[in-house]
Motif scaffolding. Structure first.
Motif, PDB file in Angstrom:
ATOM      1  N   PHE A  64       0.824  -1.202   0.000  1.00  0.00           N
ATOM      2  CA  PHE A  64       0.000   0.000   0.000  1.00  0.00           C
ATOM      3  C   PHE A  64       0.858   1.252   0.000  1.00  0.00           C
ATOM      4  O   PHE A  64       1.923   1.312   0.619  1.00  0.00           O
ATOM      5  CB  PHE A  64      -0.931   0.008   1.220  1.00  0.00           C
ATOM      6  CG  PHE A  64      -2.121  -0.900   1.048  1.00  0.00           C
ATOM      7  CD1 PHE A  64      -3.352  -0.380   0.677  1.00  0.00           C
ATOM      8  CD2 PHE A  64      -2.008  -2.271   1.231  1.00  0.00           C
ATOM      9  CE1 PHE A  64      -4.450  -1.210   0.515  1.00  0.00           C
ATOM     10  CE2 PHE A  64      -3.096  -3.115   1.067  1.00  0.00           C
ATOM     11  CZ  PHE A  64      -4.316  -2.584   0.705  1.00  0.00           C
ATOM     12  N   ASN A  65       0.364   2.264  -0.730  1.00  0.00           N
ATOM     13  CA  ASN A  65       1.061   3.541  -0.904  1.00  0.00           C
ATOM     14  C   ASN A  65       2.422   3.370  -1.574  1.00  0.00           C
ATOM     15  O   ASN A  65       3.313   4.200  -1.396  1.00  0.00           O
ATOM     16  CB  ASN A  65       1.213   4.276   0.440  1.00  0.00           C
ATOM     17  CG  ASN A  65      -0.132   4.667   1.017  1.00  0.00           C
ATOM     18  OD1 ASN A  65      -1.085   4.906   0.282  1.00  0.00           O
ATOM     19  ND2 ASN A  65      -0.230   4.711   2.332  1.00  0.00           N
ATOM     20  N   GLN A  66       2.557   2.297  -2.349  1.00  0.00           N
ATOM     21  CA  GLN A  66       3.723   2.093  -3.200  1.00  0.00           C
ATOM     22  C   GLN A  66       3.296   2.274  -4.651  1.00  0.00           C
ATOM     23  O   GLN A  66       2.160   1.954  -5.014  1.00  0.00           O
ATOM     24  CB  GLN A  66       4.313   0.694  -3.005  1.00  0.00           C
ATOM     25  CG  GLN A  66       4.811   0.410  -1.592  1.00  0.00           C
ATOM     26  CD  GLN A  66       5.954   1.321  -1.187  1.00  0.00           C
ATOM     27  OE1 GLN A  66       6.891   1.548  -1.954  1.00  0.00           O
ATOM     28  NE2 GLN A  66       5.872   1.861   0.018  1.00  0.00           N
ATOM     29  N   VAL A  67       4.205   2.798  -5.463  1.00  0.00           N
ATOM     30  CA  VAL A  67       3.907   3.031  -6.872  1.00  0.00           C
ATOM     31  C   VAL A  67       5.031   2.446  -7.714  1.00  0.00           C
ATOM     32  O   VAL A  67       6.209   2.692  -7.445  1.00  0.00           O
ATOM     33  CB  VAL A  67       3.761   4.536  -7.180  1.00  0.00           C
ATOM     34  CG1 VAL A  67       3.472   4.754  -8.670  1.00  0.00           C
ATOM     35  CG2 VAL A  67       2.673   5.162  -6.332  1.00  0.00           C
ATOM     36  N   ASN A  68       4.652   1.652  -8.719  1.00  0.00           N
ATOM     37  CA  ASN A  68       5.636   1.077  -9.633  1.00  0.00           C
ATOM     38  C   ASN A  68       5.444   1.622 -11.041  1.00  0.00           C
ATOM     39  O   ASN A  68       4.521   2.378 -11.311  1.00  0.00           O
ATOM     40  CB  ASN A  68       5.538  -0.447  -9.614  1.00  0.00           C
ATOM     41  CG  ASN A  68       6.003  -1.024  -8.296  1.00  0.00           C
ATOM     42  OD1 ASN A  68       5.187  -1.318  -7.424  1.00  0.00           O
ATOM     43  ND2 ASN A  68       7.286  -1.162  -8.109  1.00  0.00           N
ATOM     44  N   PHE A  69       6.313   1.199 -11.935  1.00  0.00           N
ATOM     45  CA  PHE A  69       6.425   1.805 -13.254  1.00  0.00           C
ATOM     46  C   PHE A  69       5.171   1.641 -14.118  1.00  0.00           C
ATOM     47  O   PHE A  69       4.749   2.570 -14.805  1.00  0.00           O
ATOM     48  CB  PHE A  69       7.634   1.200 -13.983  1.00  0.00           C
ATOM     49  CG  PHE A  69       7.826   1.693 -15.381  1.00  0.00           C
ATOM     50  CD1 PHE A  69       8.205   2.999 -15.628  1.00  0.00           C
ATOM     51  CD2 PHE A  69       7.634   0.848 -16.457  1.00  0.00           C
ATOM     52  CE1 PHE A  69       8.372   3.455 -16.917  1.00  0.00           C
ATOM     53  CE2 PHE A  69       7.807   1.298 -17.752  1.00  0.00           C
ATOM     54  CZ  PHE A  69       8.182   2.604 -17.982  1.00  0.00           C
ATOM     55  N   SER A  70       4.569   0.454 -14.115  1.00  0.00           N
ATOM     56  CA  SER A  70       3.484   0.155 -15.056  1.00  0.00           C
ATOM     57  C   SER A  70       2.141   0.041 -14.351  1.00  0.00           C
ATOM     58  O   SER A  70       1.997  -0.724 -13.396  1.00  0.00           O
ATOM     59  CB  SER A  70       3.778  -1.147 -15.807  1.00  0.00           C
ATOM     60  OG  SER A  70       4.948  -1.008 -16.580  1.00  0.00           O
ATOM     61  N   VAL A  71       1.157   0.772 -14.850  1.00  0.00           N
ATOM     62  CA  VAL A  71      -0.183   0.766 -14.258  1.00  0.00           C
ATOM     63  C   VAL A  71      -0.977  -0.432 -14.775  1.00  0.00           C
ATOM     64  O   VAL A  71      -1.072  -0.648 -15.978  1.00  0.00           O
ATOM     65  CB  VAL A  71      -0.928   2.070 -14.591  1.00  0.00           C
ATOM     66  CG1 VAL A  71      -2.366   2.026 -14.050  1.00  0.00           C
ATOM     67  CG2 VAL A  71      -0.190   3.274 -14.019  1.00  0.00           C
ATOM     68  N   ILE A  72      -1.522  -1.202 -13.844  1.00  0.00           N
ATOM     69  CA  ILE A  72      -2.408  -2.312 -14.199  1.00  0.00           C
ATOM     70  C   ILE A  72      -3.830  -1.791 -14.365  1.00  0.00           C
ATOM     71  O   ILE A  72      -4.500  -2.078 -15.353  1.00  0.00           O
ATOM     72  CB  ILE A  72      -2.377  -3.411 -13.122  1.00  0.00           C
ATOM     73  CG1 ILE A  72      -0.949  -3.944 -12.935  1.00  0.00           C
ATOM     74  CG2 ILE A  72      -3.337  -4.543 -13.483  1.00  0.00           C
ATOM     75  CD1 ILE A  72      -0.774  -4.812 -11.694  1.00  0.00           C
ATOM     76  N   CYS A  73      -4.287  -0.999 -13.393  1.00  0.00           N
ATOM     77  CA  CYS A  73      -5.652  -0.470 -13.453  1.00  0.00           C
ATOM     78  C   CYS A  73      -5.823   0.627 -12.411  1.00  0.00           C
ATOM     79  O   CYS A  73      -5.055   0.712 -11.448  1.00  0.00           O
ATOM     80  CB  CYS A  73      -6.662  -1.586 -13.195  1.00  0.00           C
ATOM     81  SG  CYS A  73      -6.605  -2.221 -11.498  1.00  0.00           S
ATOM     82  N   PRO A  74      -6.857   1.475 -12.570  1.00  0.00           N
ATOM     83  CA  PRO A  74      -7.209   2.407 -11.497  1.00  0.00           C
ATOM     84  C   PRO A  74      -7.711   1.617 -10.293  1.00  0.00           C
ATOM     85  O   PRO A  74      -8.223   0.503 -10.436  1.00  0.00           O
ATOM     86  CB  PRO A  74      -8.342   3.249 -12.110  1.00  0.00           C
ATOM     87  CG  PRO A  74      -8.306   2.971 -13.573  1.00  0.00           C
ATOM     88  CD  PRO A  74      -7.723   1.613 -13.751  1.00  0.00           C
ATOM     89  N   ILE A  75      -7.593   2.195  -9.114  1.00  0.00           N
ATOM     90  CA  ILE A  75      -7.953   1.484  -7.895  1.00  0.00           C
ATOM     91  C   ILE A  75      -9.435   1.115  -7.876  1.00  0.00           C
ATOM     92  O   ILE A  75      -9.826   0.070  -7.346  1.00  0.00           O
ATOM     93  CB  ILE A  75      -7.568   2.326  -6.642  1.00  0.00           C
ATOM     94  CG1 ILE A  75      -7.551   1.436  -5.401  1.00  0.00           C
ATOM     95  CG2 ILE A  75      -8.492   3.516  -6.459  1.00  0.00           C
ATOM     96  CD1 ILE A  75      -6.494   0.376  -5.409  1.00  0.00           C
ATOM     97  N   ARG A  76     -10.280   1.929  -8.508  1.00  0.00           N
ATOM     98  CA  ARG A  76     -11.727   1.664  -8.499  1.00  0.00           C
ATOM     99  C   ARG A  76     -12.128   0.525  -9.425  1.00  0.00           C
ATOM    100  O   ARG A  76     -13.294   0.119  -9.438  1.00  0.00           O
ATOM    101  CB  ARG A  76     -12.485   2.938  -8.861  1.00  0.00           C
ATOM    102  CG  ARG A  76     -12.371   4.037  -7.799  1.00  0.00           C
ATOM    103  CD  ARG A  76     -12.908   5.365  -8.304  1.00  0.00           C
ATOM    104  NE  ARG A  76     -12.702   6.435  -7.322  1.00  0.00           N
ATOM    105  CZ  ARG A  76     -11.561   7.092  -7.160  1.00  0.00           C
ATOM    106  NH1 ARG A  76     -10.515   6.772  -7.907  1.00  0.00           N
ATOM    107  NH2 ARG A  76     -11.458   8.039  -6.258  1.00  0.00           N
ATOM    108  N   ALA A  77     -11.178   0.001 -10.196  1.00  0.00           N
ATOM    109  CA  ALA A  77     -11.492  -1.096 -11.121  1.00  0.00           C
ATOM    110  C   ALA A  77     -11.504  -2.453 -10.430  1.00  0.00           C
ATOM    111  O   ALA A  77     -11.893  -3.446 -11.032  1.00  0.00           O
ATOM    112  CB  ALA A  77     -10.484  -1.109 -12.272  1.00  0.00           C
ATOM    113  N   VAL A  78     -11.090  -2.513  -9.160  1.00  0.00           N
ATOM    114  CA  VAL A  78     -11.049  -3.795  -8.460  1.00  0.00           C
ATOM    115  C   VAL A  78     -12.250  -3.932  -7.529  1.00  0.00           C
ATOM    116  O   VAL A  78     -12.784  -2.937  -7.023  1.00  0.00           O
ATOM    117  CB  VAL A  78      -9.732  -3.989  -7.671  1.00  0.00           C
ATOM    118  CG1 VAL A  78      -8.535  -3.780  -8.585  1.00  0.00           C
ATOM    119  CG2 VAL A  78      -9.649  -3.067  -6.465  1.00  0.00           C
ATOM    120  N   THR A  79     -12.680  -5.173  -7.333  1.00  0.00           N
ATOM    121  CA  THR A  79     -13.793  -5.450  -6.424  1.00  0.00           C
ATOM    122  C   THR A  79     -13.361  -5.281  -4.973  1.00  0.00           C
ATOM    123  O   THR A  79     -14.102  -4.743  -4.147  1.00  0.00           O
ATOM    124  CB  THR A  79     -14.300  -6.887  -6.643  1.00  0.00           C
ATOM    125  OG1 THR A  79     -14.579  -7.075  -8.036  1.00  0.00           O
ATOM    126  CG2 THR A  79     -15.547  -7.159  -5.822  1.00  0.00           C
ATOM    127  N   GLY A  80     -12.159  -5.762  -4.666  1.00  0.00           N
ATOM    128  CA  GLY A  80     -11.654  -5.676  -3.305  1.00  0.00           C
ATOM    129  C   GLY A  80     -10.175  -6.015  -3.242  1.00  0.00           C
ATOM    130  O   GLY A  80      -9.592  -6.500  -4.225  1.00  0.00           O
TER     131      GLY A  80
END
Length: 252
Positions: free
Chosen positions: A211-227
């Motif tokens: 949590f609160n870590q950021v890496n180079f490649s975006v998989i998805c926005p946070i709201r795209a996950v169920t949980g």
């Protein structure tokens, strides 16, 4: 304050936190946002950080990727608890995707007698489930990345497009409300995205360090996950901030 001194302080701030926003820096240094943007552009050119939408992350953090073997020895107790929580959310007869990773491997190891169809891009998960008669196993194929022991790339993504599943359990290296779910490798991020696109429900499985870590490649926005299924030591304020944007945090 001279630009060099301000930039040095920005670099110090990024040593202690994974990302920072332009407006936050403007308030801290009492300068305009355009001044901060020039600072960040200059620092990026010198390899000191990586700019993101509205801010920056430390350059050394975005591309670092531990190997599968390095991760397998870390926080095993937490990974096992996360795995067992995930398994309790899986019902007999369901179709699921298990992304490659050390936590998803624990899910595979502890599925018990559940009757399932499992799709995976992990050679380790495939080996684990290959002798289980109650599991119909589908292996995606693709190009093997030795670092993560995951099959990725165009072949993997094309294979995944042939299916629709009930649930996908996806690993991640970084989780951030602002920057989304991230991983160091672009090709692997695209494969994870393809998995999410064919699932009715998507769960990120990751311990609290992500949590609160950021890496180079975006998989998805946070709201795209169920949980997000994570370890119980996650700070309550962080839990609330994710729930406020509609993302369920499942502690275990």
């Amino acid at each position: 304050m001279f630009a060099e001194e301000r930039q040095s302080k920005i670099a110090e701030l990024l040593k202690n936190q994974s990302s920072i926003k332009v407006n936050e820096l403007a308030n801290i240094f009492e300068v305009s946002e355009s001044t901060i943007r020039r600072d960040l552009q200059d620092m990026e050119q010198r390899g000191l950080l990586t700019r993101t939408h509205g801010g920056a992350v430390g350059a050394e953090k975005t591309s670092f990727e531990p190997t599968f073997n390095e991760k397998s020895d870390e926080k095993h107790e937490e990974k096992l608890k996360i795995a067992k929580t995930a398994i309790n959310m899986i019902e007999d007869g369901e179709t699921i995707i298990l992304d490659s990773g050390t936590t998803t491997l624990e899910i595979a190891r502890n599925l018990g007698n559940k009757k399932l169809i499992v799709i995976t891009n992990s050679i380790d998960i495939a080996a684990e489930l290959s002798t289980k008669e109650n599991i119909e196993l589908i292996v995606t194929g693709g190009t093997l990345r030795l670092t993560t022991r995951a099959m990725v790339g165009h072949i993997t993504e094309m294979s995944l497009k042939n299916f629709r599943v009930d649930k996908a359990f996806i690993g991640a290296n970084g989780i951030s409300i602002e920057e989304g779910v991230t991983t160091p490798n672009f090709v692997e991020a695209q494969t994870k995205k393809a998995m999410m696109n064919v699932a009715n429900k998507v769960y990120i499985v990751a311990d609290s360090r992500k949590f609160n870590q950021v890496n180079f490649s975006v998989i998805c926005p946070i709201r795209a996950v169920t949980g997000i299924i994570t370890s119980s030591d996650l700070d309550n304020n962080i839990v609330k901030s994710y729930e406020d944007v509609g993302v369920e945090i499942i502690n275990c």
